[in-house]
Design a protein around this motif. Sequence first.
Motif, PDB file in Angstrom:
ATOM      1  N   ARG A 185       0.996  -1.790  -0.084  1.00  0.00           N
ATOM      2  CA  ARG A 185       0.541   0.638  -0.259  1.00  0.00           C
ATOM      3  C   ARG A 185       1.059   1.236   0.044  1.00  0.00           C
ATOM      4  NH1 ARG A 185      -2.333  -1.029   4.468  1.00  0.00           N
ATOM      5  NH2 ARG A 185      -4.367  -1.737   3.770  1.00  0.00           N
ATOM      6  N   SER A 186       0.193   2.378  -0.494  1.00  0.00           N
ATOM      7  CA  SER A 186       0.719   3.338  -0.643  1.00  0.00           C
ATOM      8  C   SER A 186      -0.098   4.757  -0.954  1.00  0.00           C
ATOM      9  CB  SER A 186       2.182   3.390  -1.417  1.00  0.00           C
ATOM     10  OG  SER A 186       1.630   3.668  -2.679  1.00  0.00           O
ATOM     11  N   ARG A 187       0.399   6.110   0.185  1.00  0.00           N
ATOM     12  CA  ARG A 187      -0.920   6.882   0.316  1.00  0.00           C
ATOM     13  C   ARG A 187       0.195   7.993  -0.309  1.00  0.00           C
ATOM     14  NH1 ARG A 187      -2.080   4.981   4.902  1.00  0.00           N
ATOM     15  NH2 ARG A 187      -3.994   3.021   4.665  1.00  0.00           N
ATOM     16  N   ARG A 188      -0.799   9.173  -1.044  1.00  0.00           N
ATOM     17  CA  ARG A 188       0.401  10.255  -1.094  1.00  0.00           C
ATOM     18  C   ARG A 188      -0.694  11.524  -1.596  1.00  0.00           C
ATOM     19  NH1 ARG A 188       4.127   9.059  -6.067  1.00  0.00           N
ATOM     20  NH2 ARG A 188       3.694   6.893  -4.150  1.00  0.00           N
ATOM     21  N   ARG A 189      -0.378  12.929  -1.644  1.00  0.00           N
ATOM     22  CA  ARG A 189      -1.118  13.581  -2.481  1.00  0.00           C
ATOM     23  C   ARG A 189      -1.480  13.984  -3.616  1.00  0.00           C
ATOM     24  NH1 ARG A 189      -4.744  16.382   0.649  1.00  0.00           N
ATOM     25  NH2 ARG A 189      -4.348  17.508  -0.468  1.00  0.00           N
ATOM     26  N   THR A 190      -2.738  14.050  -3.851  1.00  0.00           N
ATOM     27  CA  THR A 190      -3.030  14.509  -5.761  1.00  0.00           C
ATOM     28  C   THR A 190      -2.338  15.804  -6.331  1.00  0.00           C
ATOM     29  OG1 THR A 190      -4.981  12.511  -4.929  1.00  0.00           O
ATOM     30  CG2 THR A 190      -4.694  13.752  -7.157  1.00  0.00           C
ATOM     31  N   PRO A 191      -1.764  15.459  -6.748  1.00  0.00           N
ATOM     32  CA  PRO A 191      -1.433  16.952  -7.682  1.00  0.00           C
ATOM     33  C   PRO A 191      -2.505  17.713  -8.445  1.00  0.00           C
ATOM     34  CG  PRO A 191      -0.132  15.540  -8.850  1.00  0.00           C
ATOM     35  CD  PRO A 191      -0.954  14.586  -7.277  1.00  0.00           C
ATOM     36  N   VAL A 192      -4.110  18.105  -8.469  1.00  0.00           N
ATOM     37  CA  VAL A 192      -4.760  18.155  -9.122  1.00  0.00           C
ATOM     38  C   VAL A 192      -4.587  19.701  -9.590  1.00  0.00           C
ATOM     39  CG1 VAL A 192      -6.717  16.766  -7.347  1.00  0.00           C
ATOM     40  CG2 VAL A 192      -5.969  19.355  -6.626  1.00  0.00           C
ATOM     41  N   VAL A 193      -3.929  20.057  -8.471  1.00  0.00           N
ATOM     42  CA  VAL A 193      -4.317  21.441  -9.149  1.00  0.00           C
ATOM     43  C   VAL A 193      -3.027  21.914 -10.500  1.00  0.00           C
ATOM     44  CG1 VAL A 193      -4.442  22.650  -6.947  1.00  0.00           C
ATOM     45  CG2 VAL A 193      -1.981  22.581  -7.599  1.00  0.00           C
ATOM     46  N   HIS A 194      -2.067  20.770 -10.868  1.00  0.00           N
ATOM     47  CA  HIS A 194      -1.194  20.736 -11.623  1.00  0.00           C
ATOM     48  C   HIS A 194      -2.015  20.650 -13.230  1.00  0.00           C
ATOM     49  CE1 HIS A 194       1.740  22.614  -9.348  1.00  0.00           C
ATOM     50  NE2 HIS A 194       1.555  21.021  -8.293  1.00  0.00           N
ATOM     51  N   GLY A 195      -3.448  19.503 -12.893  1.00  0.00           N
ATOM     52  CA  GLY A 195      -3.753  19.444 -14.424  1.00  0.00           C
ATOM     53  C   GLY A 195      -3.839  18.186 -13.933  1.00  0.00           C
ATOM     54  N   PRO A 196      -4.242  17.095 -15.080  1.00  0.00           N
ATOM     55  CA  PRO A 196      -4.386  15.713 -15.294  1.00  0.00           C
ATOM     56  C   PRO A 196      -2.882  15.029 -15.283  1.00  0.00           C
ATOM     57  CG  PRO A 196      -5.478  16.657 -16.726  1.00  0.00           C
ATOM     58  CD  PRO A 196      -5.058  17.620 -15.526  1.00  0.00           C
ATOM     59  N   ALA A 197      -2.550  15.785 -16.621  1.00  0.00           N
ATOM     60  CA  ALA A 197      -0.809  14.839 -16.963  1.00  0.00           C
ATOM     61  C   ALA A 197      -0.389  14.401 -16.259  1.00  0.00           C
ATOM     62  CB  ALA A 197      -0.158  15.746 -18.113  1.00  0.00           C
ATOM     63  N   ARG A 198      -0.116  15.825 -14.999  1.00  0.00           N
ATOM     64  CA  ARG A 198       0.978  15.619 -13.671  1.00  0.00           C
ATOM     65  C   ARG A 198       0.400  14.223 -13.050  1.00  0.00           C
ATOM     66  NH1 ARG A 198       4.294  19.678 -10.560  1.00  0.00           N
ATOM     67  NH2 ARG A 198       4.570  18.696  -8.277  1.00  0.00           N
TER      68      ARG A 198
ATOM     69  N   ASN B 251     -14.976  17.270  -8.284  1.00  0.00           N
ATOM     70  CA  ASN B 251     -13.801  18.072  -6.649  1.00  0.00           C
ATOM     71  C   ASN B 251     -12.549  17.667  -7.898  1.00  0.00           C
ATOM     72  OD1 ASN B 251     -16.001  18.423  -5.035  1.00  0.00           O
ATOM     73  ND2 ASN B 251     -16.093  15.900  -4.636  1.00  0.00           N
ATOM     74  N   LEU B 252     -12.652  17.572  -8.987  1.00  0.00           N
ATOM     75  CA  LEU B 252     -10.993  17.389  -9.845  1.00  0.00           C
ATOM     76  C   LEU B 252     -11.258  18.327 -10.847  1.00  0.00           C
ATOM     77  CD1 LEU B 252     -10.504  13.504 -10.353  1.00  0.00           C
ATOM     78  CD2 LEU B 252      -9.420  15.016  -8.534  1.00  0.00           C
ATOM     79  N   PRO B 253     -10.800  20.020 -10.870  1.00  0.00           N
ATOM     80  CA  PRO B 253     -10.837  20.619 -11.209  1.00  0.00           C
ATOM     81  C   PRO B 253      -9.895  20.355 -13.025  1.00  0.00           C
ATOM     82  CG  PRO B 253     -10.087  21.248  -9.828  1.00  0.00           C
ATOM     83  CD  PRO B 253     -10.603  20.038  -9.155  1.00  0.00           C
ATOM     84  N   GLY B 254     -10.713  20.902 -13.995  1.00  0.00           N
ATOM     85  CA  GLY B 254      -9.294  21.242 -14.959  1.00  0.00           C
ATOM     86  C   GLY B 254      -9.603  19.690 -15.769  1.00  0.00           C
ATOM     87  N   TRP B 255     -10.049  18.195 -15.130  1.00  0.00           N
ATOM     88  CA  TRP B 255     -10.405  16.990 -15.845  1.00  0.00           C
ATOM     89  C   TRP B 255     -11.330  17.294 -16.784  1.00  0.00           C
ATOM     90  CZ3 TRP B 255      -7.997  12.215 -14.197  1.00  0.00           C
ATOM     91  CH2 TRP B 255      -7.250  12.549 -12.880  1.00  0.00           C
ATOM     92  N   HIS B 256     -10.818  17.400 -18.037  1.00  0.00           N
ATOM     93  CA  HIS B 256     -12.443  17.722 -19.057  1.00  0.00           C
ATOM     94  C   HIS B 256     -11.917  16.400 -20.039  1.00  0.00           C
ATOM     95  CE1 HIS B 256     -13.036  21.891 -17.457  1.00  0.00           C
ATOM     96  NE2 HIS B 256     -11.257  22.107 -17.643  1.00  0.00           N
ATOM     97  N   SER B 257     -12.406  15.239 -19.915  1.00  0.00           N
ATOM     98  CA  SER B 257     -13.026  13.659 -20.956  1.00  0.00           C
ATOM     99  C   SER B 257     -11.505  14.060 -21.014  1.00  0.00           C
ATOM    100  CB  SER B 257     -13.059  14.410 -22.176  1.00  0.00           C
ATOM    101  OG  SER B 257     -14.886  14.944 -21.977  1.00  0.00           O
ATOM    102  N   VAL B 258     -11.225  13.690 -19.982  1.00  0.00           N
ATOM    103  CA  VAL B 258      -9.072  12.936 -19.884  1.00  0.00           C
ATOM    104  C   VAL B 258      -9.445  11.221 -19.741  1.00  0.00           C
ATOM    105  CG1 VAL B 258      -7.180  12.482 -17.846  1.00  0.00           C
ATOM    106  CG2 VAL B 258      -8.934  14.623 -17.820  1.00  0.00           C
TER     107      VAL B 258
END
Length: 406
Positions: free
Chosen positions: A107-120, A166-173
């Motif tokens: 198992r591992s957990r990490r912050r989701t870097p949502v502010v940097h967009g889906p590619a990251r 709740n995932l801004p910037g995720w447009h048909s990813v």
Amino acid sequence: MSTGTNLLWLGDFNQSLVLDEIRRAENISRVELAERTALTPQTVSNIVRRLLESGLVLEAGRRSSRGGKRATMLRLNAGAYYAVGLHIDPARTTLVVTDMRGRVIARSRRRTPVVHGPARVINALVRAVRLLVERSGVPAERVLGIGVATPGPIDSGGGFVVEPPNLPGWHSVPLREALESGTGLPVIIDNDATAATIGERWSGGVHRAGDMAFIYFGTGIGGGLVLGDRLYRGASWNAGEIGHVTVEPGGRPCPCGNGGCLETYLAPHAIVADAARRRGEEPPGLPRGSAAAIEYYARVCRAAESGDPEALATVRAAAAHLGSAAIGLLNVVDVPTVVLGGWGISRVGGIYRNAVAEAVSARSIARAVRGLRVETSLIGDDVAAIGAASLVLHTTYSPRFAPARG
């Protein structure tokens, strides 16, 4: 990473049926398999032989007997194959490797870097999957695939994540295509609450048999349904979105475009703001899903757990809204079990459980003729990630739990 094994022969329905019964029962004889599946003893014997030869099933000794031949017991070989589960929550991403019973190997957990967009986010996930499988010690060729749980709505057929609130910037990813390309493994994507429902059912065994509604608490609020012993997804594969049931007409604006949705009163950011107001303070205005918002929410829950009056009143008010939404849900689907799960209720699950049980027993239309079980998850905080791995497992060999489209 090498591509996971493709068990094409498991498409045989009878074979999948026998294997699923062995998984459910933990230890079972050939005679019992024939009784439960309505297959002939010879058919069961032939199927069991193939399962033993493949290594998916093991013989587990003989059952004691007072007379006659003692039956040889069978059990699932949980270490035959494995699956990777990813849960992409706006607050954090959880990754697990599970065996065929849904038990977590790594198992591992990490912050989701949502502010940097889906590619990251996707690039980070590809690296994280490789590292976790390597750290787990599981042979890469025994990994069946990757299951991904993500906030809805989704286009499951195309593997796209479509405008999740709740995932801004995720447009048909094109999440499935990107992960398959990066890892070399087949990928299945589903709504996080639906995945959590599958995980609870898969790992819960006999304790989660039968129809149920699962309510998932994360950065947002979602749900999943098991109806007629099948996962019910709805016409667009987005059934069970209880978080967007209206509980206050004309109430708080919701990112989905409506007002007064349950999520606007029950989600962590809403609890944080309401707790501050009860203390006569200005709501902190923290971004939903941010590390600061999650930590603030955890403090409110700890305070409620310890009996702090303002925090407890805040959670109870949110729980009352949940009770009202649950009544509407149960009046429509009429299931005997409601399960509450997700990291959002790790300290306050009992408050929510009691509120739903009390509301339904007092106000649901079938209260006089139906008993209802309201329980918290057997899996715990990582139910969505474990459920994501279970997407791979149940898709591979669980005929009873195949998806039913509305």
